[in-house]
Design an enzyme around this catalytic site. Structure first.
Site, PDB file in Angstrom:
ATOM      1  N   THR A 107      41.217  62.800  66.909  1.00 33.37           N
ATOM      2  CA  THR A 107      42.271  62.203  66.003  1.00 33.37           C
ATOM      3  C   THR A 107      43.650  62.902  66.404  1.00 33.37           C
ATOM      4  O   THR A 107      43.694  63.900  66.652  1.00 33.37           O
ATOM      5  CB  THR A 107      42.007  62.030  64.629  1.00 33.37           C
ATOM      6  OG1 THR A 107      41.981  63.519  64.137  1.00 33.37           O
ATOM      7  CG2 THR A 107      40.807  61.359  64.308  1.00 33.37           C
ATOM      8  N   GLU A 108      44.793  62.199  66.130  1.00 35.42           N
ATOM      9  CA  GLU A 108      46.048  62.900  66.339  1.00 35.42           C
ATOM     10  C   GLU A 108      45.870  63.835  65.234  1.00 35.42           C
ATOM     11  O   GLU A 108      45.539  64.110  64.035  1.00 35.42           O
ATOM     12  CB  GLU A 108      47.002  61.925  66.037  1.00 35.42           C
ATOM     13  CG  GLU A 108      47.291  61.338  64.700  1.00 35.42           C
ATOM     14  CD  GLU A 108      48.515  60.446  64.762  1.00 35.42           C
ATOM     15  OE1 GLU A 108      49.892  60.538  64.923  1.00 35.42           O
ATOM     16  OE2 GLU A 108      48.281  59.135  64.387  1.00 35.42           O
ATOM     17  N   CYS A 110      48.633  66.443  62.450  1.00 35.48           N
ATOM     18  CA  CYS A 110      49.895  66.355  61.980  1.00 35.48           C
ATOM     19  C   CYS A 110      50.496  67.780  61.859  1.00 35.48           C
ATOM     20  O   CYS A 110      49.425  68.635  61.274  1.00 35.48           O
ATOM     21  CB  CYS A 110      49.917  65.566  60.660  1.00 35.48           C
ATOM     22  SG  CYS A 110      49.948  63.769  60.684  1.00 35.48           S
ATOM     23  N   ASP A 174      41.393  60.629  56.972  1.00 36.60           N
ATOM     24  CA  ASP A 174      40.319  60.912  56.362  1.00 36.60           C
ATOM     25  C   ASP A 174      39.645  59.428  55.656  1.00 36.60           C
ATOM     26  O   ASP A 174      39.478  59.620  54.456  1.00 36.60           O
ATOM     27  CB  ASP A 174      40.265  61.885  55.104  1.00 36.60           C
ATOM     28  CG  ASP A 174      39.673  63.355  55.543  1.00 36.60           C
ATOM     29  OD1 ASP A 174      39.680  63.255  56.647  1.00 36.60           O
ATOM     30  OD2 ASP A 174      39.926  64.315  54.778  1.00 36.60           O
TER      31      ASP A 174
END
Length: 296
Positions: A107-108, A110, A174
């Site tokens: 996933t990306e 942050c 999530d």
């Protein structure tokens, strides 16, 4: 295929990959970004794009006797792949590693971690900044709730909202217990984080409006820096307060009547609770523009 680079053991600066995905595009480092009950999240690198990503790893042996749970994990990940919104963490790639018996998805990432930690680190934040974050969370929720089929997050709290601190961008992540509830807009299993759970979640009969209640609790935590119901020392006491409609003590600490009233709207009874789309039109957000709205 990427040209392979032989790693020289004497090269102290280069960080070795612990493992790579089947295509060789993504490499995982040993650094843990976070871990939950069933999932560990590692820092990783996308060699094709030259960017850092998150490598989420679920050990499937935990569920070897629970095919329903494994199926749910797979359907969650399939769902994540269909979502595309700037306020939802995006999923790039997923695979099952038969040898290690893991489910992996990229996933990306942050840059500044989750909102709970970020807010603790930066204690002096204007109401305007808090409104900007809140508005972005709502935009993400509105996207999920109007998605076909409708998606309920069910476990929204400040630890699974993520921040890019350099841009002020906020993203919901999530979606581990997200339910696709489709046409009926109702779901029946009890999951979530007790302090953030709407009363009707305990009754196991609820709609996407449970996320609005949790969002209200997120705003409360953002404003007060307190986890709701921290005055309770066990889950039973929290449940008792929530189900009898008793508000967390933290709510009384809010001096700003506008902020308090906005949170109260989110915590209202399901029938009176506004949708994400309705809340986005609330006067609370007057004059609050997303930094990128001007680009559209």
């Amino acid at each position: 295929m990427m040209p392979a680079v032989n790693s020289d053991p004497s090269d102290k600066d280069s960080e070795p990959f612990i493992e790579t995905d089947p295509t060789g595009r993504y490499g995982r480092y040993n650094e843990l970004l976070g871990s939950g009950a069933v999932k560990k999240v590692y820092r990783a690198f996308d060699q094709e794009e030259g960017i850092e990503v998150a490598w989420n790893q679920v050990k499937l042996r935990t569920f070897c006797d629970d095919p329903a749970m494994i199926e749910r994990l797979f359907s969650e990940v399939r769902l994540l792949k269909t979502l595309a919104n700037k306020n939802i963490i995006s999923l790039h790639y997923v695979w099952r590693d038969e040898d290690r018996n893991t489910l992996n998805f990229i996933t990306e990432v942050c840059t500044s971690g989750n909102l709970r930690e970020y807010r603790k680190k930066h204690r002096h934040v204007s109401v305007k900044a808090l409104k900007k974050w809140s508005k972005q969370i709502l935009k993400g929720l509105n996207y999920l709730h109007t998605h076909e089929p409708c998606v309920i997050h069910r476990d929204l709290n400040c630890s699974n909202v993520f921040v890019n601190g350099n841009t002020g961008q906020v993203k919901i992540g999530d979606l581990g217990v997200a339910a696709i509830v489709g046409k009926s807009h109702s779901a029946h299993s009890m999951l979530g984080t007790p302090e953030f759970m709407a009363p009707e979640l305990y009754d196991e009969d609820y709609t996407e409006l449970v996320d609005i209640y949790s969002f209200g609790m997120c705003v409360l935590e953002m404003v007060t820096l307190e986890i709701p119901y921290s005055e309770c020392d066990n889950v039973a006491k929290i449940y008792k307060k929530v189900s009898s409609g008793q508000r967390p003590d933290a709510l009384n600490k809010i001096k700003d009547p506008e902020v308090k009233e906005f949170i109260e709207r989110c915590l209202a009874q399901p029938r009176a609770r506004p949708s994400a789309a309705e809340l986005l039109k609330d006067p609370f957000f007057d004059g609050i523009e997303d930094d990128d709205e001007n680009d559209l």
